[in-house]
Design an enzyme around this catalytic site. Structure first.
Site, short mmCIF file in Angstrom:
data_model
loop_
_atom_site.label_atom_id
_atom_site.label_comp_id
_atom_site.label_asym_id
_atom_site.label_seq_id
_atom_site.Cartn_x
_atom_site.Cartn_y
_atom_site.Cartn_z
N ARG A 271 -5.89 -1.60 -3.10
CA ARG A 271 -4.68 -1.88 -2.46
C ARG A 271 -3.52 -0.84 -2.97
O ARG A 271 -3.35 -0.78 -4.21
CB ARG A 271 -4.19 -3.32 -2.73
CG ARG A 271 -2.64 -3.46 -2.13
CD ARG A 271 -2.13 -4.77 -2.65
NE ARG A 271 -2.85 -6.31 -2.02
CZ ARG A 271 -2.90 -7.06 -2.94
NH1 ARG A 271 -2.25 -7.42 -4.12
NH2 ARG A 271 -3.72 -8.26 -2.52
N ASP B 147 -4.95 -8.23 -8.79
CA ASP B 147 -3.67 -7.70 -8.57
C ASP B 147 -3.35 -6.78 -10.03
O ASP B 147 -4.01 -7.20 -10.78
CB ASP B 147 -2.67 -8.92 -8.63
CG ASP B 147 -2.56 -9.32 -7.59
OD1 ASP B 147 -3.11 -8.95 -6.25
OD2 ASP B 147 -1.88 -10.50 -7.15
P1 FDA Z 1 10.92 -1.20 -0.47
O1 FDA Z 1 10.96 -1.86 -1.70
O2 FDA Z 1 11.66 0.14 -0.31
O3 FDA Z 1 11.13 -2.14 0.83
C1 FDA Z 1 11.05 -1.97 2.24
C2 FDA Z 1 11.87 -2.75 2.99
O4 FDA Z 1 11.34 -4.22 2.79
C3 FDA Z 1 13.26 -3.05 2.43
O5 FDA Z 1 13.98 -3.31 3.35
C4 FDA Z 1 13.30 -3.97 1.58
O6 FDA Z 1 14.51 -5.05 1.55
C5 FDA Z 1 12.19 -4.97 2.31
N1 FDA Z 1 11.47 -5.75 0.97
C6 FDA Z 1 10.45 -5.43 0.41
N2 FDA Z 1 10.13 -6.23 -0.55
C7 FDA Z 1 10.86 -7.17 -0.06
C8 FDA Z 1 10.92 -8.70 -0.59
N3 FDA Z 1 9.96 -9.14 -1.63
N4 FDA Z 1 11.65 -9.72 0.01
C9 FDA Z 1 12.42 -9.20 0.84
N5 FDA Z 1 12.61 -8.17 1.29
C10 FDA Z 1 11.77 -7.18 0.82
N6 FDA Z 1 3.17 -5.02 -6.84
C11 FDA Z 1 2.70 -4.79 -8.14
O7 FDA Z 1 3.18 -4.43 -8.97
N7 FDA Z 1 1.28 -5.25 -8.00
C12 FDA Z 1 0.73 -5.99 -7.20
O8 FDA Z 1 -0.23 -6.37 -7.34
C13 FDA Z 1 1.05 -6.11 -5.90
N8 FDA Z 1 0.88 -6.62 -4.90
C14 FDA Z 1 1.33 -6.61 -3.64
C15 FDA Z 1 0.56 -6.99 -2.48
C16 FDA Z 1 1.10 -6.84 -1.20
C17 FDA Z 1 0.53 -7.10 0.06
C18 FDA Z 1 2.41 -6.23 -0.89
C19 FDA Z 1 2.92 -6.10 0.23
C20 FDA Z 1 2.95 -5.74 -2.24
C21 FDA Z 1 2.73 -5.99 -3.55
N9 FDA Z 1 3.35 -5.55 -4.57
C22 FDA Z 1 2.45 -5.64 -5.76
C23 FDA Z 1 4.76 -5.44 -4.53
C24 FDA Z 1 4.91 -3.90 -4.29
O9 FDA Z 1 4.75 -3.02 -5.45
C25 FDA Z 1 6.47 -3.65 -3.92
O10 FDA Z 1 7.19 -4.15 -5.20
C26 FDA Z 1 7.11 -4.32 -2.75
O11 FDA Z 1 6.11 -4.35 -1.63
C27 FDA Z 1 8.27 -3.75 -2.17
O12 FDA Z 1 7.78 -2.36 -1.73
P2 FDA Z 1 7.87 -1.63 -0.56
O13 FDA Z 1 6.79 -0.78 -0.17
O14 FDA Z 1 7.80 -2.84 0.56
O15 FDA Z 1 9.17 -0.77 -0.35
#
Ligand code: FDA
Length: 304
Positions: free
Chosen positions: A180, A123
Site C-alpha cells: 500500500r 501498517d
Molecule cells: P492529502 O492529505 O493532500 O488529502 C487530500 C484530500 O483529502 C484533502 O482535501 C484532505 O483535506 C482530505 N483528507 C485527507 N485525509 C483526511 C482525513 N483523515 N480526514 C479528513 N479529510 C482528509 N499513513 C501512514 O503513515 N501509515 C499507514 O499505514 C497508513 N495507512 C493508510 C491507509 C489508507 C487506506 C489511507 C487512505 C491512508 C493511510 N495513511 C497511512 C495515511 C496517509 O499517509 C495520509 O496521511 C492520508 O491519506 C492523507 O493523505 P492524502 O494522500 O489523502 O492527501
C-alpha cells in the site's frame, strides 16, 4: 490558524465533544460496529480492511489481547462473508517491547487469515519502526507469500531505495510484493522526510511508477484527486490489469471521490478503524489535518 490551535489543544477537550466528529471516521467501539460498517460498504461494491484501534500499549499482555481480538475478527469476517482483510500496527503487537514476540503474534494472525484464504497488511508507523516493519514483512512474506503485505510512505527519503531493495530480494512473478502506498501521516524531521506538499506528491508518483512497472500488487491509498488522476494515467501507461491494483481510502473521507473511482470501474477498499481507542486515532488525524476541525464544527449543526 484557528484550526491548528483547536487541533493542538484537542487533548484538553471533553471526549464526548471529540466523538461528535470522530464518529464520521471510526466505525464504532465494538467489533459489531466494524462488521456493520464493513457489510454496508460491501453492499456498495467496496472492499474493506479493518483496523482494531489499540496501538498505544505498554505490556505484552495487551499485545496478546489485541492478537486474540484479531483472531475473533477473522472468524467473524469468515462466518459473515465479509469481503475484506485486516490491517495491523506492529506496535500494538509489542514491536517496541519485544520484537520476537511481536513477530510470533502477528504470525498467528496471518496463519489464521491464511487458513481462511485471507490477507493481513502491516501498517507503517513512525520512523523508529520503519526498518523493523520492513524486516518483519520480509520474514513473514517468506513464510506466507500470498497472505501478507506492507505499507510504504512516499514522504520518507528512503522509500524509493526500500522499494528497489524489496524488489531485488522478495519479489517474483509467482508471489509478487504487495504494497500500500500512502503519503505518510507521522511528523518526521526534514533530514529523513520530504516536507513540501509538491515534493511529496512527486515522490508518491515516482514510487507508484516503480511499483506498477515492476508488477508489484499496489494499493493506491490517497484522497488527493491529483494523485488519483495521475495514478489512473500510470495504470493505463503500464497496462496494469485490474487484479494487480486497487484504490484505498479512509472511512469517512472524500466519499464523492471514492464513489467516482468505483463508478469508473476500479477496485476500492476502505480502511475501517474501530475500537475503544478511537480517541488516539482521531486526535492524531486531526493534528495531521487541522482542516478536519471544520468537520467538528459542522457536525455540531448537521444531524447525521
Ligand atoms: P492529502 O492529505 O493532500 O488529502 C487530500 C484530500 O483529502 C484533502 O482535501 C484532505 O483535506 C482530505 N483528507 C485527507 N485525509 C483526511 C482525513 N483523515 N480526514 C479528513 N479529510 C482528509 N499513513 C501512514 O503513515 N501509515 C499507514 O499505514 C497508513 N495507512 C493508510 C491507509 C489508507 C487506506 C489511507 C487512505 C491512508 C493511510 N495513511 C497511512 C495515511 C496517509 O499517509 C495520509 O496521511 C492520508 O491519506 C492523507 O493523505 P492524502 O494522500 O489523502 O492527501
Amino acid at each position: 490558524m484557528l484550526n491548528k490551535f483547536i487541533a493542538d489543544t484537542i487533548p484538553y477537550f471533553p471526549k464526548k465533544f471529540i466523538w461528535l466528529f470522530s464518529k464520521r471516521y471510526v466505525a464504532g467501539e465494538n467489533m459489531d460496529d466494524g462488521i456493520k460498517t464493513s457489510r454496508e460498504l460491501n453492499h456498495r461494491g467496496i472492499m474493506v480492511t479493518v483496523d482494531l484501534l489499540g496501538e498505544f500499549i505498554h505490556t505484552i499482555q495487551e499485545a496478546e489481547t489485541n492478537k486474540n481480538e484479531y483472531l475473533k475478527i477473522i472468524d467473524r469476517f469468515t462466518s459473515e462473508n465479509i469481503t475484506g482483510n485486516f490491517s495491523v500496527k506492529p506496535t500494538s503487537f509489542g514491536l517496541l517491547i519485544d520484537k520476537e514476540k511481536c513477530y510470533s503474534l502477528i504470525r498467528e494472525v496471518i496463519v489464521k487469515a491464511a487458513s481462511n484464504g485471507n490477507f493481513v497488511r502491516i501498517d507503517m508507523e513512525d520512523a523508529p519502526c520503519t526498518s523493523h516493519e520492513i524486516e518483519l514483512y520480509k520474514r513473514l512474506k517468506e513464510e506466507y507469500p500470498k497472505n501478507v503485505g506492507l505499507v510504504l510512505q512516499a514522504y520518507l527519503r528512503r522509500t524509493q531505495s526500500d522499494i528497489e531493495n524489496l524488489i531485488c530480494t522478495s519479489h517474483s512473478k509467482e508471489f509478487p510484493l504487495n504494497f500500500r502506498l500512502c503519503k505518510g501521516i507521522y511528523i518526521e524531521s526534514e533530514g529523513i522526510a520530504y516536507k513540501d506538499f509538491h515534493e511529496i506528491r512527486h515522490h508518491y508518483l515516482m514510487d507508484l511508477d516503480l511499483m506498477l512497472r515492476n508488477g508489484v500488487y499496489t494499493a493506491i491509498a490517497t484522497h488527493d484527486p491529483y494523485l488519483v488522476n495521475e495514478a489512473m494515467e500510470l495504470i493505463k501507461k503500464h497496462h496494469v490489469p485490474k487484479e494487480m491494483y486497487e484504490f484505498q481510502m479512509l472511512f469517512g473521507v472524500a466519499p464523492a471521490l471514492r464513489d467516482k473511482i468505483v463508478a469508473d470501474g476500479h477496485n476500492m477498499r476502505i480502511y475501517v478503524p474501530f475500537g475503544k481507542d478511537w480517541f488516539g486515532y482521531c486526535s492524531r488525524r486531526l493534528k495531521e489535518n487541522p482542516r478536519m476541525v471544520n468537520d467538528i464544527i459542522s457536525s455540531m449543526f448537521v444531524r447525521s
